[in-house]
Design a protein around this motif. Structure first.
Motif, PDB file in Angstrom:
ATOM      1  N   ALA A 386      -7.043   6.534  -3.133  1.00  0.00           N
ATOM      2  CA  ALA A 386      -5.831   5.712  -2.941  1.00  0.00           C
ATOM      3  C   ALA A 386      -4.972   6.338  -3.755  1.00  0.00           C
ATOM      4  O   ALA A 386      -3.653   6.134  -2.945  1.00  0.00           O
ATOM      5  CB  ALA A 386      -6.484   4.414  -3.380  1.00  0.00           C
ATOM      6  N   LYS A 387      -4.836   6.605  -5.073  1.00  0.00           N
ATOM      7  CA  LYS A 387      -3.399   6.785  -5.610  1.00  0.00           C
ATOM      8  C   LYS A 387      -3.020   8.170  -5.251  1.00  0.00           C
ATOM      9  O   LYS A 387      -1.594   8.210  -5.108  1.00  0.00           O
ATOM     10  CB  LYS A 387      -3.916   7.039  -7.160  1.00  0.00           C
ATOM     11  N   GLU A 388      -3.621   9.250  -4.748  1.00  0.00           N
ATOM     12  CA  GLU A 388      -3.205  10.153  -4.055  1.00  0.00           C
ATOM     13  C   GLU A 388      -2.308   9.885  -2.663  1.00  0.00           C
ATOM     14  O   GLU A 388      -1.311  10.521  -2.448  1.00  0.00           O
ATOM     15  CB  GLU A 388      -4.310  11.317  -3.601  1.00  0.00           C
ATOM     16  N   LEU A 389      -2.968   8.921  -2.043  1.00  0.00           N
ATOM     17  CA  LEU A 389      -2.247   8.318  -0.634  1.00  0.00           C
ATOM     18  C   LEU A 389      -0.954   7.772  -0.932  1.00  0.00           C
ATOM     19  O   LEU A 389      -0.104   8.045  -0.311  1.00  0.00           O
ATOM     20  CB  LEU A 389      -3.217   7.718  -0.073  1.00  0.00           C
ATOM     21  N   TYR A 390      -1.027   6.860  -1.978  1.00  0.00           N
ATOM     22  CA  TYR A 390       0.281   6.259  -1.953  1.00  0.00           C
ATOM     23  C   TYR A 390       1.289   7.091  -2.764  1.00  0.00           C
ATOM     24  O   TYR A 390       2.414   7.103  -2.627  1.00  0.00           O
ATOM     25  CB  TYR A 390      -0.003   5.057  -3.045  1.00  0.00           C
ATOM     26  N   ALA A 391       0.853   8.072  -3.602  1.00  0.00           N
ATOM     27  CA  ALA A 391       1.672   8.943  -4.264  1.00  0.00           C
ATOM     28  C   ALA A 391       2.584   9.870  -3.278  1.00  0.00           C
ATOM     29  O   ALA A 391       3.463  10.215  -3.364  1.00  0.00           O
ATOM     30  CB  ALA A 391       1.013   9.751  -5.272  1.00  0.00           C
ATOM     31  N   SER A 392       1.809  10.114  -2.266  1.00  0.00           N
ATOM     32  CA  SER A 392       2.231  11.046  -1.155  1.00  0.00           C
ATOM     33  C   SER A 392       3.174  10.275  -0.339  1.00  0.00           C
ATOM     34  O   SER A 392       4.186  10.617  -0.188  1.00  0.00           O
ATOM     35  CB  SER A 392       1.204  11.502  -0.059  1.00  0.00           C
ATOM     36  N   ARG A 393       2.946   9.023  -0.147  1.00  0.00           N
ATOM     37  CA  ARG A 393       3.918   8.126   0.625  1.00  0.00           C
ATOM     38  C   ARG A 393       5.253   8.014  -0.346  1.00  0.00           C
ATOM     39  O   ARG A 393       6.347   8.167   0.498  1.00  0.00           O
ATOM     40  CB  ARG A 393       3.245   6.915   0.909  1.00  0.00           C
ATOM     41  N   GLU A 394       5.039   7.885  -1.510  1.00  0.00           N
ATOM     42  CA  GLU A 394       6.224   7.613  -2.180  1.00  0.00           C
ATOM     43  C   GLU A 394       7.010   8.951  -2.345  1.00  0.00           C
ATOM     44  O   GLU A 394       8.335   8.863  -2.326  1.00  0.00           O
ATOM     45  CB  GLU A 394       6.091   7.284  -3.806  1.00  0.00           C
ATOM     46  N   ALA A 395       6.390   9.941  -2.296  1.00  0.00           N
ATOM     47  CA  ALA A 395       6.960  11.315  -2.593  1.00  0.00           C
ATOM     48  C   ALA A 395       7.725  11.721  -1.074  1.00  0.00           C
ATOM     49  O   ALA A 395       8.790  12.261  -1.215  1.00  0.00           O
ATOM     50  CB  ALA A 395       6.241  12.496  -2.657  1.00  0.00           C
ATOM     51  N   SER A 396       7.244  11.307  -0.148  1.00  0.00           N
ATOM     52  CA  SER A 396       7.964  11.533   1.283  1.00  0.00           C
ATOM     53  C   SER A 396       9.022  10.441   1.523  1.00  0.00           C
ATOM     54  O   SER A 396       9.740  10.686   2.637  1.00  0.00           O
ATOM     55  CB  SER A 396       7.038  11.514   2.309  1.00  0.00           C
ATOM     56  N   ALA A 397       8.931   9.295   1.020  1.00  0.00           N
ATOM     57  CA  ALA A 397       9.950   8.164   1.386  1.00  0.00           C
ATOM     58  C   ALA A 397      11.443   8.463   1.084  1.00  0.00           C
ATOM     59  O   ALA A 397      11.617   9.414   0.088  1.00  0.00           O
ATOM     60  CB  ALA A 397       9.524   6.965   0.635  1.00  0.00           C
TER      61      ALA A 397
END
Length: 397
Positions: A386-397
């Motif tokens: 889950a942390k990896e998923l949300y970190a990826s989302r924040e990085a691409s935002a």
């Protein structure tokens, strides 16, 4: 080679490993004393060159080793994996002197290694380690000189060593290992950034241990550190950066825990197919009952999905791709949960005979439970994903 198929040479090697496990290693395993280090078995792994191969392999080779040995002899697989887990920090971050002292012995199967991370209050939460490494005056402790060594204030020599005080618990191969990779807190109140990795020989004064009576047949124990002396010559990597050493090791071994689980699942599936194809009941063969054949089909599908996820994570690790922690977590999570399901279903299809002491499935039923807990419980793997998923989302935002 892709993450989804093996070359003919790899497939042949896997079959050789499985046969070696069944014919040569399993008899040695059966002669061992459950709950204790089986040194003849470890020596045989060394003689066969498997410890050498394991220490020099990438993630995919490690997965092939563990899966294939698990199908033939789970005790041999576990003995090999524990040697790797305890020795990988030495391979990756040890000083030349430490490597020269210990690695030839590990490769030959003469020295037993252990990975001492978990504590009574810090199992999966490695950043909560409480084992203290307190500075002392009077020891010559130059900086760590392993490949992870870097210039910085924490790496500078100051003429002092440390004393380790506290305890470790649920440590595989303890208290019978010859050396331990120990993670201790050198900087209080700094979370994961204040941990140092040390190589601690078992004969250091102040280090004692006791065996724990666990469900798993391999040795597990607790360690007590009563002012155990260590110096910078014992540091793996850089002082206060040992958390990185631990995580590098776990990122490599988590997919291979999944491979171990896949190996057990495949062994249980093999047994279920064999049994249901031959066993007659209710006027026919079990395999002709749709309720049975559909269960076997589900077991096979989940096992293959787990295998592909494990190989994909291993290939990503070897290729240096991004997102390895998340993919390794997915592989370990899905494969270990799948193995639990497959072994349990195989037991159900066999009936009471599978519960007799000494039956393959009785053995697998005891073995399969622990991998869902060690090296990060299933819940921890879900948190990482889950942390990896949300970190990826924040990085691409």
């Amino acid at each position: 080679m892709t993450a989804f198929s093996l070359e003919p040479a790899q497939t042949a090697w896997c079959e050789e490993l499985r046969t070696l496990g069944e014919r040569q290693l399993r008899p040695l395993a059966e002669k061992g004393d459950p709950g204790h280090v089986n040194r003849p078995l470890i020596a045989a792994l060394g003689e066969a060159g498997l410890l050498d191969r394991m220490l020099d392999s990438g993630a995919l080779d490690l997965c092939l080793l563990r899966e294939s040995l698990a199908r033939g002899c789970t005790e041999a697989e576990t003995a090999l994996a524990l040697q790797g887990l305890g020795s990988h920090p030495l391979v990756r971050s040890g000083t030349p002197a430490l490597r020269a002292r210990w690695l030839p012995e590990v490769r030959a199967g003469r020295a037993v290694a252990a990975f001492a991370l978990s504590e009574p209050g810090a199992g999966s939460d490695a950043a909560a380690l409480a084992l203290k490494a307190e500075r002392e005056a009077g020891a010559d402790t130059g900086a760590g000189t392993g490949p992870d060594a870097a210039a910085g204030p924490d790496a500078e020599p100051d003429g002092r060593g440390w004393r380790l005080t506290g305890e470790k618990c649920w440590i595989s191969n303890a208290p019978e290992a010859d050396f331990y990779t120990v993670f201790a807190r050198t900087a209080p109140g700094t979370g994961s950034r204040g941990i140092t990795a040390f190589l601690v020989p078992a004969d250091r004064p102040g280090l004692t241990g006791t065996a724990l009576d666990m469900l798993s047949p391999h040795p597990i124990g607790a360690l007590e550190f009563d002012g155990v002396p260590v110096t910078a010559d014992d540091v793996l990597g850089v002082p206060d950066r040992g958390f990185r050493v631990a995580m590098e090791t776990l990122n490599l071994f988590r997919p291979s825990v999944g491979a171990f689980a896949v190996g057990m699942a495949r062994a249980a599936l093999d047994a279920a197919v064999e049994h249901t194809a031959a066993r007659t009941a209710f006027g026919g063969v079990l395999k002709d009952l749709q309720a049975v054949s559909h269960q076997v089909a589900e077991m096979a599908t989940r096992t293959e999905a787990a295998r592909l996820l494990v190989y994909a994570a291993a290939a990503a690790y070897d290729a240096g791709e991004p997102g390895v922690p998340g993919r390794a977590a997915m592989a370990k999570l899905y494969a270990t949960e799948t193995a639990q399901y497959v072994v349990d279903t195989a037991v159900q299809l066999h009936g009471a005979r599978a519960l007799r002491r000494g039956h393959l499935l009785e053995h697998l039923y005891r073995e399969v439970r622990a991998p869902r807990i060690y090296e990060g419980a299933s819940e921890v793997q879900r948190t990482i994903i889950a942390k990896e998923l949300y970190a990826s989302r924040e990085a691409s935002a």
